[in-house]
Scaffold this motif. Structure first.
Motif, PDB file in Angstrom:
ATOM      1  N   THR A   1       0.843  -1.186   0.000  1.00 27.87           N
ATOM      2  CA  THR A   1       0.000   0.000   0.000  1.00 27.87           C
ATOM      3  C   THR A   1       0.887   1.247   0.000  1.00 27.87           C
ATOM      4  O   THR A   1       2.075   1.186   0.347  1.00 27.87           O
TER       5      THR A   1
ATOM      6  N   LYS B   1       1.176   5.274   1.365  1.00 26.27           N
ATOM      7  CA  LYS B   1       0.697   6.304   2.284  1.00 26.27           C
ATOM      8  C   LYS B   1       1.209   7.649   1.775  1.00 26.27           C
ATOM      9  O   LYS B   1       2.414   7.918   1.789  1.00 26.27           O
ATOM     10  N   TYR B   2       0.278   8.496   1.299  1.00 27.52           N
ATOM     11  CA  TYR B   2       0.642   9.809   0.763  1.00 27.52           C
ATOM     12  C   TYR B   2       0.535  10.870   1.845  1.00 27.52           C
ATOM     13  O   TYR B   2      -0.418  10.876   2.639  1.00 27.52           O
TER      14      TYR B   2
ATOM     15  N   GLU C   1      -3.571  14.143   3.629  1.00 25.51           N
ATOM     16  CA  GLU C   1      -3.005  12.810   3.546  1.00 25.51           C
ATOM     17  C   GLU C   1      -4.074  11.777   3.195  1.00 25.51           C
ATOM     18  O   GLU C   1      -5.243  11.950   3.498  1.00 25.51           O
TER      19      GLU C   1
ATOM     20  N   THR D   1      -4.371   7.183   2.247  1.00 25.18           N
ATOM     21  CA  THR D   1      -3.741   5.876   2.045  1.00 25.18           C
ATOM     22  C   THR D   1      -4.370   5.201   0.838  1.00 25.18           C
ATOM     23  O   THR D   1      -5.596   5.139   0.725  1.00 25.18           O
ATOM     24  N   GLN D   2      -3.539   4.718  -0.044  1.00 27.91           N
ATOM     25  CA  GLN D   2      -4.010   4.036  -1.251  1.00 27.91           C
ATOM     26  C   GLN D   2      -3.797   2.538  -1.096  1.00 27.91           C
ATOM     27  O   GLN D   2      -2.677   2.074  -0.879  1.00 27.91           O
TER      28      GLN D   2
ATOM     29  N   GLY E   1       3.723   0.694   2.557  1.00 26.30           N
ATOM     30  CA  GLY E   1       3.130  -0.084   3.626  1.00 26.30           C
ATOM     31  C   GLY E   1       3.140  -1.559   3.296  1.00 26.30           C
ATOM     32  O   GLY E   1       2.609  -1.969   2.255  1.00 26.30           O
TER      33      GLY E   1
ATOM     34  N   ARG F   1       5.481   0.427   8.050  1.00 25.55           N
ATOM     35  CA  ARG F   1       5.648   1.558   7.152  1.00 25.55           C
ATOM     36  C   ARG F   1       7.138   1.697   6.869  1.00 25.55           C
ATOM     37  O   ARG F   1       7.943   1.801   7.790  1.00 25.55           O
TER      38      ARG F   1
END
Length: 246
Positions: A124, A126-127, A152, A154-155, A204, A209
């Motif tokens: 994943t 995390k922006y 922010e 999360t994709q 992720g 992380r």
């Protein structure tokens, strides 16, 4: 009458029996010369330095092997892939060029959509906070048409997310000739636009992380006519200031 015992005579000091075997004189022992206080004393430092250097080289070599094996295992198991970005659409709701007695001004409002796709099935993204800057024109005619930001997010795995911003600029002072060129190109739909996106991303894996890296995404150098025709140009991604990919 009984005879009295004869007294035993004592040997005088330094007496040597002439019948005793002669012993060889002991050899004088080796004595280390006494150095003066001003003479430098050499210490055994070279051997210690060599041992420390060898130990450090061995430790660094083992560490490199561990890192290499760990990286190879991570790549083979997770098969990481970089995110992919496209400029999905760019709609200009307002673009006015006002020529006044003192100067030329531009007033604009634009909606930008950038598509971000995560091609990984085990990782994943995390922006962090993401910002965008929109410009029109190229070279000396390049003019800023607004900037914006988003929070922010999360994709997830195998996910596609569309980032949307509405940016505007009011009373932007431009040169008279630049304003005239942008106005003519906007009407002919030949105006070149570009969107520059800046963000930070973390990987992720499970509940972990891994790292944080800055990312500069360049979407554009495309005309309004191309966007109106449904083109979705692929964006160029720059990380660490010297790595570029699409």
């Amino acid at each position: 009458m009984a005879e009295l015992p004869k007294p035993v005579l004592q040997k005088p000091p330094g007496y040597r029996d002439p019948n005793a075997p002669v012993r060889p004189a002991p050899k004088p022992g080796f004595r280390k010369p006494i150095l003066p206080s001003t003479f430098p004393v050499r210490r055994k430092r070279r051997s210690c330095c060599r041992i420390c250097c060898c130990f450090f080289c061995i430790f660094a070599f083992i560490l490199l092997i561990i890192l290499f094996l760990g990286g190879a295992f991570f790549y083979l198991w997770f098969n990481p892939k970089a995110p992919v970005f496209h400029l999905q659409s760019l709609k200009i709701q307002r673009f006015n060029v006002s020529v006044k007695s003192d100067a030329t001004y531009i007033d604009s409002q634009t909606t930008i959509k950038v598509e971000a796709r995560n091609p990984n099935d085990k990782i994943t993204f995390k922006y962090g906070k993401t910002s965008v800057t929109l410009t029109a024109g190229i070279g000396e005619d390049e003019t800023k048409l607004g900037s914006g930001s988003s929070g922010e997010f999360t994709q997830g795995k195998k996910n596609t997310t569309v980032l949307k911003w509405t940016v505007q600029e009011k009373n932007v002072l431009v040169a008279d000739e630049v304003g005239a060129k942008l106005k003519a190109r906007y009407r002919s739909r030949g105006m070149v636009v570009s969107a520059e996106v800046r963000t930070k991303i973390r990987l992720g894996v499970g509940g972990w992380r891994i790292g944080t890296v800055g990312m500069h995404i360049s979407c554009g150098d495309v005309t309004l006519k191309q966007l109106d025709g449904g083109d979705m140009p692929k964006c160029t991604v720059n990380v660490l200031k010297w790595i570029n990919f699409q």
